[in-house]
Design an enzyme around this catalytic site. Sequence first.
Site, short mmCIF file in Angstrom:
data_model
loop_
_atom_site.label_atom_id
_atom_site.label_comp_id
_atom_site.label_asym_id
_atom_site.label_seq_id
_atom_site.Cartn_x
_atom_site.Cartn_y
_atom_site.Cartn_z
N LYS A 49 0.72 -1.36 0.09
CA LYS A 49 -0.37 0.29 0.06
C LYS A 49 1.09 1.14 0.47
CE LYS A 49 -4.13 -1.70 2.11
NZ LYS A 49 -4.84 -2.18 3.23
N ASP A 66 -9.49 2.86 2.40
CA ASP A 66 -10.26 2.00 4.05
C ASP A 66 -10.15 3.51 5.04
OD1 ASP A 66 -8.91 -0.42 2.93
OD2 ASP A 66 -6.55 0.04 3.01
#
Length: 268
Positions: free
Chosen positions: A65, A101
């Site tokens: 990420k 997220d």
Amino acid sequence: MKYGVIGYPIEHSLSPAMFGAVFEREGLGHEYAKYKVAPDELSDFLKGSVSAGDLGGFSVTIPHKEAVVAMMDELNNDAEIIGAVNTIAIRNKRLFGYNTDWIGVMRALSEITVLKGREVTVLGAGGAAAAVIYACLQAGARLTVLNRDVSRADALKQRFNADFETGPLNMIEQIETEILIQTTPVGMAPNEGDSLVSGKYLRSGMTVMDIVYNPQMTKLLCDAKDAGCKIVFGYKMLLFQGAEQYKIWFGKEPNINVMETALLKYLK
Ligand code: NAP
């Protein structure tokens, strides 16, 4: 078009179940696959995906990420501030990076409670915590971040240019909090019996979220339920961050019930 999740390892990802189910329901012929990509192959993999011409985008998971941020042609503002990309869209042979997220955790909590003006304590200061903290700051919560390594919590304070309390994990014993969000892997299978918080600090009126989703009912959530707290399951964050990915790729809301049912088939 082809979509998929990039990670290393990737075997345990639940994203293929979630997107596979919704793609199948729509019958548009989209595919969703798992791509096991080692860190040193990541850049070439993304270049190859752009040239391939039949790839629409990726979900990005551990450990990529942060690394993919520098590989994007365009970066969404939230992803840039959080310092992590969990969603890639390929458009006109260019890579667009997003972070969903933080929206996932916000939507999960908003089903149960309101963050604005509330005393929120986040346990952990890793990658997932960064998205959770960003969501809390965006929503106007009053925040405390506790971590084993306090310097990581302080680093996030600097990253977000924010003014929240930080401290070691045992500080939980000294503070009153309305919403507790657990973001470390503690309690994850196979260590289901572990929890960072003793049951005696939990009391009715609190909302407790554990972003660990395997098992669904972690020790912390069991203790919280016993204490009369409202609880928020970690899989809801996974579900809603996936729903936001779908919106980025296709410009519309997915069938969330199909995605949730598919996820729950795999969760104890
Ligand atoms: P990470 O970047 O490696 O961060 C791990 C964090 O947990 C750090 O704050 C670390 O503290 C702390 N920690 C680790 N082991 C600990 C222990 N034994 N005792 C106390 N603290 C401990 O990992 P991450 O990417 O943030 O992921 C964390 C968890 O969130 C994983 O279980 C992951 O599956 C889950 N997750 C869930 C979702 C969802 O959608 N529900 C999304 C992302 C991640 P130090 O800084 O002191 O080392």
